[in-house]
Structure formats: structure tokens, C-alpha cells
Write an enzyme that holds these catalytic residues in place. Structure first.
Site, short mmCIF file in Angstrom:
data_model
loop_
_atom_site.label_atom_id
_atom_site.label_comp_id
_atom_site.label_asym_id
_atom_site.label_seq_id
_atom_site.Cartn_x
_atom_site.Cartn_y
_atom_site.Cartn_z
N CYS A 113 44.38 48.64 36.69
CA CYS A 113 44.15 48.08 35.35
C CYS A 113 42.97 48.73 34.64
CB CYS A 113 43.92 46.58 35.45
SG CYS A 113 45.26 45.73 36.30
N HIS A 252 40.54 43.70 29.26
CA HIS A 252 41.83 43.80 29.95
C HIS A 252 42.50 42.44 29.90
CE1 HIS A 252 44.89 44.34 32.84
NE2 HIS A 252 44.29 43.67 33.80
N ASN A 282 50.27 40.73 31.87
CA ASN A 282 49.32 41.75 32.32
C ASN A 282 50.06 43.09 32.42
OD1 ASN A 282 47.62 43.42 33.76
ND2 ASN A 282 47.01 41.86 35.24
N1 ACO Z 1 54.57 28.68 39.77
C1 ACO Z 1 54.28 27.56 40.45
N2 ACO Z 1 53.43 27.51 41.49
C2 ACO Z 1 52.86 28.68 41.85
C3 ACO Z 1 53.12 29.89 41.19
C4 ACO Z 1 54.02 29.87 40.12
N3 ACO Z 1 54.35 30.95 39.43
N4 ACO Z 1 52.41 30.86 41.76
C5 ACO Z 1 51.70 30.30 42.74
N5 ACO Z 1 51.97 28.99 42.81
C6 ACO Z 1 51.46 28.03 43.75
C7 ACO Z 1 50.95 28.65 45.02
O1 ACO Z 1 52.02 28.87 45.92
C8 ACO Z 1 49.98 27.63 45.51
O2 ACO Z 1 50.71 26.64 46.14
P1 ACO Z 1 50.18 25.96 47.51
O3 ACO Z 1 48.87 25.32 47.13
O4 ACO Z 1 51.25 24.98 47.86
O5 ACO Z 1 50.02 27.08 48.47
C9 ACO Z 1 49.43 27.06 44.23
O6 ACO Z 1 50.33 27.39 43.19
C10 ACO Z 1 48.07 27.62 43.88
O7 ACO Z 1 47.66 26.85 42.80
P2 ACO Z 1 46.21 27.00 42.21
O8 ACO Z 1 45.20 27.12 43.28
O9 ACO Z 1 46.01 25.92 41.20
O10 ACO Z 1 46.39 28.38 41.46
P3 ACO Z 1 45.24 29.14 40.77
O11 ACO Z 1 44.56 28.24 39.82
O12 ACO Z 1 44.41 29.90 41.76
O13 ACO Z 1 46.07 30.19 39.94
C11 ACO Z 1 46.57 32.50 39.80
C12 ACO Z 1 46.76 31.21 40.58
C13 ACO Z 1 47.14 32.32 38.42
C14 ACO Z 1 47.31 33.61 40.50
C15 ACO Z 1 45.06 32.80 39.74
O14 ACO Z 1 44.52 32.83 41.01
C16 ACO Z 1 44.80 34.08 39.01
O15 ACO Z 1 45.06 34.22 37.85
N6 ACO Z 1 44.18 35.08 39.68
C17 ACO Z 1 43.95 36.36 39.10
C18 ACO Z 1 45.15 37.17 39.34
C19 ACO Z 1 45.34 38.28 38.36
O16 ACO Z 1 45.08 38.19 37.19
N7 ACO Z 1 45.89 39.35 38.89
C20 ACO Z 1 46.28 40.42 38.09
C21 ACO Z 1 45.84 41.71 38.63
S1 ACO Z 1 44.08 41.85 38.64
C22 ACO Z 1 43.65 41.90 37.09
O17 ACO Z 1 44.36 42.40 36.28
C23 ACO Z 1 42.37 41.26 36.71
#
Ligand code: ACO
Length: 325
Positions: A113, A252, A282
Site C-alpha cells: 500500500c 492511504h 482498499n
Molecule cells: N463479517 C462479519 N464478521 C467478521 C468479518 C466480516 N466480514 N470479518 C471478520 N469477522 C469476525 C471475525 O471472524 C471475528 O470473529 P470471532 O471473534 O468470532 O473470531 C470478529 O469478526 C472480529 O471482530 P472485531 O474484533 O470487532 O473486529 P475488528 O474491530 O478488529 O475489525 C478489521 C476487524 C476490520 C479487519 C480490523 O481489524 C481492521 O480494519 N484492521 C486493519 C486491516 C486493514 O486495513 N488491512 C488492510 C491492509 S493494511 C492497510 O492497508 C493499512
């Protein structure tokens, strides 16, 4: 002193949009979960005739059209990407051929990214040495080809697209005047994508899980916010500026909660941060040049404005860059 100025911007998004309602039919998720956790409502997904290099070429043509510069006047083409449709040749070479930019040398860079920001910094350094150069910098991704569409943790986050800028030297006070680029390879496994399975059995990775993006979302979130804050703060300090001097920040576009956290830590008001994440998701290396093009076309930057780019991605790679528009 000659600085690298952005003379023109362009972008290209695939035709097909995939909404959160569409995602609900593909994996166990909901519009409410995706919107509240990420801010993403739609993403664009490449179809026929929309390979990475084809999106990149269209974005480049649009940027060239703004400047009146002809493809054969280009000296260098740099494409930031982690989703080339071939490993060799580079996407940049395909773009060079498509444009007919016969006088340009061309190569890709891989910094996830952060790739476009790395690429713009690279162009700026070329301009310091050879101020007459005309450089095309592109961020282009078709990550839809690298996503496990059964993994709800990642498939809702990403989209395809390309953005391009034409860079040339100028002595009128405009241009790139600072950057702070960083990497930490020790944290590679927080966000990674395997190569296609090796043909050489001796080199095959035992834990190969498919050439898909894998991510530790929670850790990435924390590193993204802290690293971008640290980079921006150091860069501003180095140039004797404060966040109040920034007319527009173009971060980003990964996740609205990352952006809101960063914005609050830096103390920059919402109206001075450009966000288009809800429509495209993204798009990795393409996210900043697409946003830059949209901000430009919406008249969000006036001549002389100070613009701050900041980014974070796999590698880990991150950084920030300052330019006077
Ligand atoms: N729909 C429903 N539930 C989901 C989904 C989905 N699409 N994806 C994950 N879950 C579930 C997980 O399985 C987990 O379930 P569990 O607790 O039973 O194991 C649960 O949701 C996790 O929930 P939260 O802890 O509330 O999720 P969080 O608030 O951490 O959000 C997310 C997850 C959106 C991935 C967050 O961590 C995030 O945005 N991280 C950054 C990731 C990112 O942006 N990556 C891109 C590349 S790096 C960059 O560009 C910066």
C-alpha cells in the site's frame, strides 16, 4: 532549487461495483458489520479488458491528457503494484508498450500500500539529478485476483483500480519537499501474500496456503495508526511545520477507523482530510493516486497549498511525503 511537481493526475476504476449487499450473498457477513468496522460500502472488481496494466494505462492516458505531454516525451515509467498479471515482464513495461512511450525506461516497485508514495519519492530523487526528466508514476492493483473470496476477514476489504501522476521538474516553489519512508521486515507475517506454488519441489513452502492475502487485522490496525502518526510527526518537525500548516491530507484509504484514529492523534480536522474509501475499499498502491486525482478534480487543492500524503502497508512499509501543490 528544482523540485518534482505533479503536472497532471488521472485514475481508472473497473466498471463492476460489488456492494456490501453483494458480499452478504458470498460470505457470512453483513452490511452493518462491514460499514461499522471499515467504512467500506462498495468496491470495484476488474473484469474482461481490465487487467492491472490496462487500468494503469487508462489512468496514465488521463494524466497525460491533462498535461499535454506526449507518451514519447516520457523518460521513466514506475508502477507500484503487488498484483501484476505476470511476474515478468513488469506492469510498467506493458504500460510503456500500450502508451507507445518508446523513450521511457520502465520498472515496477513492490511496497504494497505504500508503493505509490515510495514511487513518488523515487521520482522526486530522479528529478534532483536530472531536472529535465518527465516521469509517470502509477499505483495500480487488481487485488481481486489475490483474494480468497471465502475468507470474510479479508475479502470485504479490498478493491481494484489505478491512479497515475505525471512528474516533472520546476523552480517555482512548488513540488515535493520532504519525505519520511520506513519499513520493518521483521513484521512481514502480519500482512502477506504467498507466491504461486513453486515449480521446484525443493523450494516449495511447507505452509503454502494459496496465493492469497493473509492478515492479522487487529495488529495491522494498531501498527498502521502508530506508524503513520510517528512518520507524519517526524516529517513535520523536520520541516518546522505543524499539522495546522497542512491544507489537505491524503491518507492511504484502508479503513475509516484507522483514518479517524490517525486524524484525532494528529489533531487535523475532518474537512482537511480527503476520504473516498466508502466507494472503492482498499485499493493498496492505487489508493493515494486515485484519491489525489479525485481531490484535484474536485478542486480541493489550490496552487501553493501544502499537501501531506501518508501511507501504511505490508512489508511492513509506511511513510509520509510533503509537497507544495
Ligand atoms: N463479517 C462479519 N464478521 C467478521 C468479518 C466480516 N466480514 N470479518 C471478520 N469477522 C469476525 C471475525 O471472524 C471475528 O470473529 P470471532 O471473534 O468470532 O473470531 C470478529 O469478526 C472480529 O471482530 P472485531 O474484533 O470487532 O473486529 P475488528 O474491530 O478488529 O475489525 C478489521 C476487524 C476490520 C479487519 C480490523 O481489524 C481492521 O480494519 N484492521 C486493519 C486491516 C486493514 O486495513 N488491512 C488492510 C491492509 S493494511 C492497510 O492497508 C493499512
Amino acid at each position: 532549487m528544482t523540485k518534482a511537481v505533479i503536472l497532471g493526475t488521472g485514475s481508472c476504476l473497473p466498471e463492476r461495483a460489488l456492494s456490501n449487499a453483494d458480499m452478504e450473498r458470498m460470505v457470512e457477513t453483513s452490511d452493518e458489520w462491514i460499514t461499522s468496522r471499515t467504512g467500506i460500502r462498495n468496491r470495484r472488481i476488474a473484469g474482461p479488458g481490465e487487467q492491472n496494466y490496462q487500468l494503469a494505462t487508462k489512468a496514465a492516458r488521463r494524466a497525460l491528457a491533462v498535461t499535454g505531454i506526449k507518451p514519447e516525451e516520457l523518460d521513466l515509467i514506475v508502477v507500484a503494484t503487488i498484483s501484476s498479471h505476470m511476474i515478468m515482464p513488469s506492469t510498467a513495461c506493458f504500460v510503456q508498450a500500450e502508451l507507445g512511450a518508446a523513450n521511457a525506461f520502465a520498472y515496477d516497485i513492490s511496497a504494497a500500500c505504500a508503493g505509490f508514495t515510495y514511487g513518488l519519492d523515487l521520482a522526486s530523487n530522479y528529478i534532483q539529478n536530472r531536472p529535465e526528466m518527465k516521469i509517470l508514476v502509477i499505483g495500480a492493483e487488481t487485488l481481486s485476483a489475490r483474494i480468497n473470496w471465502e475468507d470474510r476477514n479479508t475479502c470485504v476489504l479490498f478493491g481494484d483500480g489505478a491512479g497515475a501522476v505525471i512528474v516533472a521538474g520546476a523552480n517555482d516553489g512548488r513540488g515535493v519537499f520532504g519525505s519520511n519512508l520506513r519499513a520493518d521486515g521483521k513484521l512481514w507475517n502480519l500482512l502477506c501474500m504467498d507466491s504461486p506454488e513453486s515449480c521446484n519441489p525443493d523450494l516449495r513452502q511447507e505452509d503454502w496456503q494459496g496465493a492469497f492475502i493473509r492478515m492479522n487485522g487487529g495488529d495491522i490496525f494498531k501498527h498502521a495508526v502508530r506508524s503513520m502518526e510517528d512518520s507524519v510527526t517526524s516529517l513535520l518537525r523536520q520541516h518546522d511545520l505543524t499539522i495546522d500548516d497542512i491544507d489537505l491530507m491524503i491518507p492511504h484509504q484502508a479503513n475509516i477507523r484507522i483514518l479517524n484514529n490517525l486524524r484525532e492523534r494528529l489533531g487535523i480536522p475532518e474537512e482537511r482530510v480527503f476520504v473516498n474509501l466508502s466507494q472503492y475499499g482498499n485499493t493498496s498502491a492505487a489508493s493515494i493516486p486515485i484519491a489525489l486525482d479525485e481531490a484535484h478534480r474536485q478542486g480541493r487543492m489550490a496552487r501553493g497549498d501544502i499537501v501531506l500524503l501518508c501511507t501504511f502497508g505490508g512489508g511492513l512499509t509506511w511513510g509520509s511525503l510533503l509537497l507544495r501543490w
